[in-house]
Design a protein around this motif. Structure first.
Motif, PDB file in Angstrom:
ATOM      1  N   THR A  14       7.384  10.173   4.995  1.00 20.03           N
ATOM      2  CA  THR A  14       8.534  10.166   5.896  1.00 20.03           C
ATOM      3  C   THR A  14       8.063   9.796   7.292  1.00 20.03           C
ATOM      4  OG1 THR A  14       8.279  12.526   6.426  1.00 20.03           O
ATOM      5  CG2 THR A  14       9.807  11.964   4.635  1.00 20.03           C
ATOM      6  N   PHE A  15       8.993   9.209   8.088  1.00 22.18           N
ATOM      7  CA  PHE A  15       8.731   8.976   9.506  1.00 22.18           C
ATOM      8  C   PHE A  15       9.887   9.595  10.280  1.00 22.18           C
ATOM      9  CE2 PHE A  15       8.972   6.617  13.495  1.00 22.18           C
ATOM     10  CZ  PHE A  15       7.699   6.864  13.983  1.00 22.18           C
ATOM     11  N   ASP A  16       9.554  10.551  11.141  1.00 20.78           N
ATOM     12  CA  ASP A  16      10.573  11.331  11.862  1.00 20.78           C
ATOM     13  C   ASP A  16      11.639  11.851  10.892  1.00 20.78           C
ATOM     14  OD1 ASP A  16       9.297  11.092  14.260  1.00 20.78           O
ATOM     15  OD2 ASP A  16      10.584   9.493  15.046  1.00 20.78           O
ATOM     16  N   GLY A  17      11.179  12.262   9.723  1.00 18.99           N
ATOM     17  CA  GLY A  17      12.077  12.850   8.738  1.00 18.99           C
ATOM     18  C   GLY A  17      12.783  11.844   7.837  1.00 18.99           C
ATOM     19  N   ARG A  18      12.664  10.531   8.194  1.00 17.73           N
ATOM     20  CA  ARG A  18      13.320   9.521   7.351  1.00 17.73           C
ATOM     21  C   ARG A  18      12.364   9.060   6.258  1.00 17.73           C
ATOM     22  NH1 ARG A  18      14.703   8.272  12.606  1.00 17.73           N
ATOM     23  NH2 ARG A  18      13.024   6.782  12.849  1.00 17.73           N
ATOM     24  N   PRO A  19      12.850   8.997   5.027  1.00 11.08           N
ATOM     25  CA  PRO A  19      11.960   8.604   3.922  1.00 11.08           C
ATOM     26  C   PRO A  19      11.520   7.139   4.022  1.00 11.08           C
ATOM     27  CG  PRO A  19      14.230   8.852   3.152  1.00 11.08           C
ATOM     28  CD  PRO A  19      14.210   9.326   4.568  1.00 11.08           C
ATOM     29  N   VAL A  20      10.270   6.892   3.648  1.00 10.34           N
ATOM     30  CA  VAL A  20       9.723   5.531   3.603  1.00 10.34           C
ATOM     31  C   VAL A  20       9.395   5.235   2.146  1.00 10.34           C
ATOM     32  CG1 VAL A  20       7.880   4.005   4.406  1.00 10.34           C
ATOM     33  CG2 VAL A  20       8.722   5.829   5.906  1.00 10.34           C
ATOM     34  N   GLN A  21       9.970   4.174   1.607  1.00  7.75           N
ATOM     35  CA  GLN A  21       9.748   3.819   0.202  1.00  7.75           C
ATOM     36  C   GLN A  21       8.573   2.853   0.097  1.00  7.75           C
ATOM     37  OE1 GLN A  21      11.411   5.427  -1.976  1.00  7.75           O
ATOM     38  NE2 GLN A  21      12.999   6.262  -0.633  1.00  7.75           N
ATOM     39  N   LEU A  22       7.514   3.277  -0.610  1.00 11.66           N
ATOM     40  CA  LEU A  22       6.313   2.446  -0.697  1.00 11.66           C
ATOM     41  C   LEU A  22       5.859   2.242  -2.129  1.00 11.66           C
ATOM     42  CD1 LEU A  22       4.112   3.994   2.149  1.00 11.66           C
ATOM     43  CD2 LEU A  22       5.404   1.855   2.229  1.00 11.66           C
ATOM     44  N   GLY A  23       5.357   1.044  -2.425  1.00 13.24           N
ATOM     45  CA  GLY A  23       4.679   0.803  -3.692  1.00 13.24           C
ATOM     46  C   GLY A  23       3.315   1.476  -3.662  1.00 13.24           C
ATOM     47  N   LEU A  24       2.642   1.513  -4.816  1.00 16.18           N
ATOM     48  CA  LEU A  24       1.382   2.241  -4.925  1.00 16.18           C
ATOM     49  C   LEU A  24       0.310   1.706  -3.971  1.00 16.18           C
ATOM     50  CD1 LEU A  24      -0.243   4.419  -6.326  1.00 16.18           C
ATOM     51  CD2 LEU A  24      -0.848   2.766  -8.095  1.00 16.18           C
ATOM     52  N   ALA A  25       0.141   0.380  -3.918  1.00 20.08           N
ATOM     53  CA  ALA A  25      -0.913  -0.183  -3.069  1.00 20.08           C
ATOM     54  C   ALA A  25      -0.621   0.102  -1.594  1.00 20.08           C
ATOM     55  CB  ALA A  25      -1.039  -1.686  -3.302  1.00 20.08           C
ATOM     56  N   GLU A  26       0.639  -0.033  -1.188  1.00 23.38           N
ATOM     57  CA  GLU A  26       1.002   0.220   0.208  1.00 23.38           C
ATOM     58  C   GLU A  26       0.818   1.699   0.545  1.00 23.38           C
ATOM     59  OE1 GLU A  26       3.060  -1.731  -1.822  1.00 23.38           O
ATOM     60  OE2 GLU A  26       2.100  -3.497  -0.967  1.00 23.38           O
ATOM     61  N   PHE A  27       1.136   2.557  -0.425  1.00 28.38           N
ATOM     62  CA  PHE A  27       0.947   3.997  -0.211  1.00 28.38           C
ATOM     63  C   PHE A  27      -0.533   4.312   0.025  1.00 28.38           C
ATOM     64  CE2 PHE A  27       0.037   8.298  -1.623  1.00 28.38           C
ATOM     65  CZ  PHE A  27       1.028   9.031  -1.002  1.00 28.38           C
ATOM     66  N   LYS A  28      -1.398   3.755  -0.817  1.00 29.25           N
ATOM     67  CA  LYS A  28      -2.843   4.009  -0.686  1.00 29.25           C
ATOM     68  C   LYS A  28      -3.372   3.457   0.637  1.00 29.25           C
ATOM     69  CE  LYS A  28      -5.367   3.567  -4.540  1.00 29.25           C
ATOM     70  NZ  LYS A  28      -5.823   2.971  -5.828  1.00 29.25           N
ATOM     71  N   LEU A  29      -2.875   2.287   0.998  1.00 29.34           N
ATOM     72  CA  LEU A  29      -3.295   1.658   2.251  1.00 29.34           C
ATOM     73  C   LEU A  29      -2.896   2.528   3.452  1.00 29.34           C
ATOM     74  CD1 LEU A  29      -4.435  -0.918   3.583  1.00 29.34           C
ATOM     75  CD2 LEU A  29      -2.149  -1.911   3.427  1.00 29.34           C
ATOM     76  N   LEU A  30      -1.662   2.996   3.449  1.00 28.71           N
ATOM     77  CA  LEU A  30      -1.178   3.820   4.559  1.00 28.71           C
ATOM     78  C   LEU A  30      -1.947   5.139   4.624  1.00 28.71           C
ATOM     79  CD1 LEU A  30       0.905   4.253   6.826  1.00 28.71           C
ATOM     80  CD2 LEU A  30       2.388   5.350   5.119  1.00 28.71           C
TER      81      LEU A  30
END
Ligand code: CA
Length: 234
Positions: free
Chosen positions: A147-163
């Motif tokens: 989440t960013f400031d409480g808003r959900p962020v939808q990420l694929g697996l690779a983007e999630f790992k990168l972040l």
């Protein structure tokens, strides 16, 4: 995406005990019963942590550790030494050779696992299950939720790992090669520009939550995650 642990121990009962404890704690476990087998396993795929017995049939564990520290690929690999030797001199030698921690047999699996968690938290913060909070950004690895400031962020697996990798060490600049090795695993033959594609996707997903400024390009070097929640140039 559990952290992977290589258990290097020649005594079957102890290898089983340690492997079982690691598996129960949610880690991916591989095993080796000699220094040679450990080197082959590490050469095949870099684990996130090694639990290394001191007395191995083919070579002393501490020699293997020195070899790991002398090689650029394994220099930063977290290692916990396991040994029956409780003497102060051995403890010092183990730590001098670059061990991250040192556990003396007999040990309780609970104690070992708390040391493992501590070393992973310290040395590979992007591999733990603890939530990462950075500015307005919150990453919960256990729930695969961002989440960013409480808003959900939808990420694929690779983007999630990168972040998650970038957020574990905010403000630090990583080269494309470092990101490839850390996020996709070393020995993966992907072109460095692939990282740019995933960074673009990551920024797009973050933008939907108003956080497109978080992932910054450092010209000629690579990328970093900004700690500040305020707007900045991307
Ligand atoms: Ca042994």
């Amino acid at each position: 995406m559990p952290a992977s642990i290589l258990v290097v121990e020649d005594e079957p009962a102890i290898q089983e005990l340690v492997s079982y404890a690691c598996g129960e704690s949610g880690y991916e476990v591989r095993r080796a019963d000699s220094a040679g087998a450990a080197q082959a396993a590490i050469g095949d795929r870099l684990p996130d942590l090694v639990i290394l017995d001191w007395m191995l049939p083919d070579r002393a564990g501490i020699d293997l550790l020195r070899g790991l520290r002398a090689d650029a690929r394994t220099r930063e690999l977290p290692v916990i030494m396991l040994t029956a030797k409780g003497a102060e001199g051995d403890r010092v030698a183990g730590l001098d050779a670059g061990a991250d921690d040192y556990v003396v047999k007999p040990f309780s699996p609970r104690e070992l696992m708390s040391r493992v968690r501590a070393v992973i938290r310290r040395r590979a913060p992007d591999k733990g299950d603890e939530p990462i909070v950075c500015g307005g950004l919150a990453i919960d690895p256990a729930r695969h939720a961002v989440t960013f400031d409480g808003r959900p962020v939808q990420l694929g697996l690779a983007e999630f790992k990168l972040l998650r990798f970038l957020a574990a060490q905010p403000e630090r600049v990583f080269t494309r090669r470092q990101l490839l090795d850390s996020v996709w695993g070393d020995h993966v033959f992907i072109e460095e520009r692939t990282v740019d594609v995933h960074v673009l996707r990551l920024r797009k997903a973050l933008a939907a939550a108003g956080a497109q400024h978080l992932v910054q390009t450092v010209r000629g070097l690579g990328y970093r995650l900004a700690r500040a929640a305020g707007a900045a140039a991307g």
